[in-house]
Design a protein around this motif. Structure first.
Motif, PDB file in Angstrom:
ATOM      1  N   GLU A 107       0.774  -1.555   0.029  1.00 54.29           N
ATOM      2  CA  GLU A 107       0.095   0.007   0.041  1.00 54.29           C
ATOM      3  C   GLU A 107       0.905   1.297   0.031  1.00 54.29           C
ATOM      4  O   GLU A 107       0.413   2.254  -0.327  1.00 54.29           O
ATOM      5  N   TYR A 157      -3.083  -6.940  13.777  1.00 56.96           N
ATOM      6  CA  TYR A 157      -4.335  -6.116  13.868  1.00 56.96           C
ATOM      7  C   TYR A 157      -3.935  -4.523  13.978  1.00 56.96           C
ATOM      8  O   TYR A 157      -4.446  -3.569  13.622  1.00 56.96           O
ATOM      9  N   LEU A 160      -3.246  -3.518  10.375  1.00 59.18           N
ATOM     10  CA  LEU A 160      -4.237  -3.218   9.339  1.00 59.18           C
ATOM     11  C   LEU A 160      -5.725  -3.177   9.924  1.00 59.18           C
ATOM     12  O   LEU A 160      -6.484  -2.791   9.171  1.00 59.18           O
ATOM     13  N   GLY A 161      -5.805  -3.547  11.263  1.00 56.71           N
ATOM     14  CA  GLY A 161      -7.153  -3.472  11.846  1.00 56.71           C
ATOM     15  C   GLY A 161      -8.031  -4.438  11.173  1.00 56.71           C
ATOM     16  O   GLY A 161      -7.628  -5.655  10.900  1.00 56.71           O
ATOM     17  N   ASP A 162      -9.281  -4.120  10.937  1.00 57.43           N
ATOM     18  CA  ASP A 162     -10.073  -4.700  10.213  1.00 57.43           C
ATOM     19  C   ASP A 162     -10.311  -4.670   8.638  1.00 57.43           C
ATOM     20  O   ASP A 162     -11.130  -5.611   8.149  1.00 57.43           O
ATOM     21  N   ARG A 163      -9.648  -4.170   8.200  1.00 61.06           N
ATOM     22  CA  ARG A 163      -9.566  -3.985   6.769  1.00 61.06           C
ATOM     23  C   ARG A 163      -8.751  -4.908   5.887  1.00 61.06           C
ATOM     24  O   ARG A 163      -7.851  -5.394   6.672  1.00 61.06           O
ATOM     25  N   ALA A 164      -8.671  -4.980   4.755  1.00 59.93           N
ATOM     26  CA  ALA A 164      -8.063  -5.679   3.936  1.00 59.93           C
ATOM     27  C   ALA A 164      -7.378  -5.128   2.897  1.00 59.93           C
ATOM     28  O   ALA A 164      -7.761  -4.059   2.376  1.00 59.93           O
ATOM     29  N   VAL A 165      -6.180  -5.735   2.444  1.00 58.10           N
ATOM     30  CA  VAL A 165      -5.567  -5.087   1.343  1.00 58.10           C
ATOM     31  C   VAL A 165      -5.654  -6.184   0.105  1.00 58.10           C
ATOM     32  O   VAL A 165      -5.056  -7.232   0.272  1.00 58.10           O
ATOM     33  N   THR A 258      -5.173 -11.389  -1.177  1.00 57.41           N
ATOM     34  CA  THR A 258      -5.447 -10.338  -0.055  1.00 57.41           C
ATOM     35  C   THR A 258      -4.732 -10.443   1.307  1.00 57.41           C
ATOM     36  O   THR A 258      -4.184 -11.621   1.386  1.00 57.41           O
ATOM     37  N   ARG A 260      -5.092  -9.785   5.353  1.00 60.36           N
ATOM     38  CA  ARG A 260      -5.964  -9.607   6.507  1.00 60.36           C
ATOM     39  C   ARG A 260      -5.223 -10.003   7.909  1.00 60.36           C
ATOM     40  O   ARG A 260      -4.637 -10.886   7.848  1.00 60.36           O
TER      41      ARG A 260
END
Length: 361
Positions: A107, A157, A160-165, A258, A260
């Protein structure tokens, strides 16, 4: 550096250490623990081909291989660790943290050619941290890796937390699924895992280093007296486990396209189940690469066949847990039965031999 052999160790201990080591590479590979698992794999796979629709198709075989590739990779260093009497439960969290790091680097504009080596170095550091706590600090590996399992997952976590790349280049994502030399049902990762398995088999069953792992598993103190550097050996095994788990994280990320933080949840259970099912003793000193790879495939075949029957993931978790319990309980039952039979032999006699010490029969 290995310590010099201590000639003060009693001769019976030295002889016992020699006796517990595998007598030959062939006998070690074709151990009594590995061959039955290989036989069970052949039987279960044959039944699945005959009675489960679509199981033997190239498409399903390809899916099966991809689904167990990461497990097989991580199970190889786990085999060496468990043979020494230790365990690493942080492997799935290492995989997840590697995936999260790879996603964050991508990212930020870092090319994958640079991001992947950085991710592998991260795995090396995570494994070395486990090894440091176990060997230098003298902490039990079970407690250490339960703690780092939570720590590494928590760090994933944080990144990225709860999001996905999910913006990885399509040529990289599709590339990891490509068949080897155009053979349908044989993705290139299967060949890579096979090469890894052969290298680990040579390391464990042929080299002096591999034989020292069995010595450590049987009796670490006695192995130290024979010149084995127990602490350094375990340290490098945990480091190797971190690197391989990180490599599995790179593969996992590109396979699914992805990153996560919650990826590969519970994967450590499948790895440990496959290792123990493959005949590696949880108490150390026993095991073979053939048995473990057979265990990985057997678990994969069972899970894949149940999925084709429409069985849900919850039931699959129950099946995996049941197999794990059976893998631990069964060897203990067999050992107790053998011990009971041995205790029934009259004192002073050898089964099938004449009485000893001049005693009358």
């Amino acid at each position: 550096m290995p310590v010099a052999p201590d000639t003060t160790v009693p001769a019976p201990d030295r002889e016992r250490i020699r006796a517990t080591a595998p007598e030959s590479p062939i006998r070690s590979v074709l151990s009594t623990q590995g061959v039955p698992v290989l036989g069970a794999l052949i039987v279960v796979a044959a039944i699945a081909v005959l009675f489960v629709d679509m199981f033997g198709t190239p498409r399903n075989v390809n899916f099966l291989v991809l689904s167990i590739a990461a497990i097989a990779m991580i199970a190889l260093p786990m085999t060496l660790i468990v043979i020494t009497g230790e365990i690493d439960l942080s492997v799935a969290s290492t995989l997840a943290l590697t995936s999260a790091t790879l996603g964050l680097l991508w990212e930020s504009g870092t090319p994958l050619e640079t991001a992947i080596p950085i991710a592998l170095l991260l795995g090396l550091a995570l494994g070395a941290f486990n090894g440091f706590l176990v060997t230098v600090c003298g902490l039990p590996s079970l407690a250490v890796t339960i703690g780092t399992m939570a720590l590494y997952r928590g760090l994933a976590y944080v990144l990225l937390g709860d999001r996905a790349v999910a913006s990885y280049p399509q040529d990289w994502v599709s590339g990891v699924r490509q068949p080897f030399l155009g053979v349908q049902g044989l993705p290139w990762i299967a060949v890579a895992v096979l090469v890894m398995a052969l290298l680990f088999a040579v390391l464990l069953h042929v080299t002096a280093f591999g034989r020292s792992l069995y010595d450590i598993g049987h009796n670490a103190e006695a192995a130290r007296f024979t010149g084995v550097s127990v602490k350094w050996t375990k340290f490098w095994l945990f480091t190797l486990s971190g690197v391989v788990a990180s490599g599995a994280g790179v593969f996992w990320t590109l396979q699914y396209g992805t990153s996560r933080a919650d990826t590969a949840m519970g994967l450590e259970l499948q790895v440990v189940a496959a290792v123990l099912l493959g005949g590696v003793s949880i108490f150390g000193g026993v095991g073979s690469v053939l048995g473990v790879m057979s265990g990985v495939l057997l678990l994969g075949v069972i899970r894949n066949a149940l999925q084709l029957f429409g069985i849900g993931s919850d039931v699959l978790q129950i099946v995996t847990g049941s197999i794990l319990i059976a893998s631990v309980v069964t060897p203990n039952i067999v050992a107790r039965v053998r011990s009971r039979r041995t205790s029934e032999v009259p004192t002073g006699t050898v089964p099938g031999d004449r009485p000893l010490n001049g005693e009358k029969s």
